[in-house]
Motif scaffolding. Structure first.
Motif, mmCIF file in Angstrom:
data_model
loop_
_atom_site.group_PDB
_atom_site.id
_atom_site.type_symbol
_atom_site.label_atom_id
_atom_site.label_comp_id
_atom_site.label_asym_id
_atom_site.label_seq_id
_atom_site.Cartn_x
_atom_site.Cartn_y
_atom_site.Cartn_z
ATOM 1 N N THR A 193 0.788 -1.243 0.075
ATOM 2 C CA THR A 193 0.126 0.088 0.154
ATOM 3 C C THR A 193 0.805 1.221 0.092
ATOM 4 O O THR A 193 1.704 1.453 0.609
ATOM 5 C CB THR A 193 -0.965 -0.012 1.179
ATOM 6 O OG1 THR A 193 -1.789 -1.218 1.215
ATOM 7 C CG2 THR A 193 -1.771 1.116 1.192
ATOM 8 N N ARG A 247 0.486 5.120 0.456
ATOM 9 C CA ARG A 247 -0.339 6.326 0.868
ATOM 10 C C ARG A 247 0.012 7.300 0.243
ATOM 11 O O ARG A 247 1.147 7.684 -0.267
ATOM 12 C CB ARG A 247 -0.029 6.225 2.544
ATOM 13 C CG ARG A 247 -0.534 5.007 3.206
ATOM 14 C CD ARG A 247 -0.483 5.364 4.451
ATOM 15 N NE ARG A 247 -0.899 3.998 5.492
ATOM 16 C CZ ARG A 247 0.053 3.259 5.991
ATOM 17 N NH1 ARG A 247 1.303 3.314 5.893
ATOM 18 N NH2 ARG A 247 -0.332 2.041 6.621
ATOM 19 N N SER A 266 -4.926 6.346 -1.137
ATOM 20 C CA SER A 266 -3.921 4.899 -1.202
ATOM 21 C C SER A 266 -4.057 4.328 -2.659
ATOM 22 O O SER A 266 -5.222 4.215 -3.207
ATOM 23 C CB SER A 266 -3.938 4.111 -0.158
ATOM 24 O OG SER A 266 -3.599 4.960 1.091
ATOM 25 N N VAL A 300 -3.375 0.568 -3.522
ATOM 26 C CA VAL A 300 -3.055 -0.962 -3.158
ATOM 27 C C VAL A 300 -2.675 -1.719 -4.331
ATOM 28 O O VAL A 300 -3.556 -1.836 -5.258
ATOM 29 C CB VAL A 300 -4.255 -1.534 -2.301
ATOM 30 C CG1 VAL A 300 -4.007 -2.977 -1.680
ATOM 31 C CG2 VAL A 300 -4.698 -0.591 -1.241
#
Length: 114
Positions: free
Chosen positions: A26, A28, A37, A39
């Protein structure tokens, strides 16, 4: 544990900007301008490149300096030393970022990708 209960994957690395667990990476503050974010499932990562942070990227706090990589917002980037660029097929931009502890991050990423 009941079958409907789920546990979060074990975190391998988290420096506040980058989180790595056994399922995903992830990043951010990735998306501009929302700061949400990104992922990236580990199964989607084909590889990565670690290199010294050059002047072109050192002062790029958010976005792209070379039209190939996209860097999440990181106001501490000028103080960091290593740029990691991911090879993730199907994306126009290659996600790139600067971990606070690059040696530890790389060791944990290698472990997660093995």
């Amino acid at each position: 544990m009941r079958p409907t209960e789920m546990t979060a994957p074990q975190q391998l690395y988290d420096d506040g900007m980058i989180q790595l667990d056994r399922e995903a990476l992830t990043l951010r503050r990735y998306h501009f301008p929302s700061g949400t974010s990104k992922v990236i499932p580990l199964r989607d990562i084909r590889g990565y490149r670690a290199e010294s942070l050059d002047l072109l990227h050192r002062f790029r706090l958010w976005g792209s300096s070379d039209l190939r990589r996209w860097l999440p917002l990181d106001v501490q980037r000028p103080l960091k030393r290593t740029l990691i660029t991911l090879d993730v097929p199907g994306h126009r931009w290659r996600p790139a970022f600067t971990p606070a502890d690059p040696d530890r991050f790389i060791a944990k990423l290698d472990e997660a990708l093995a």
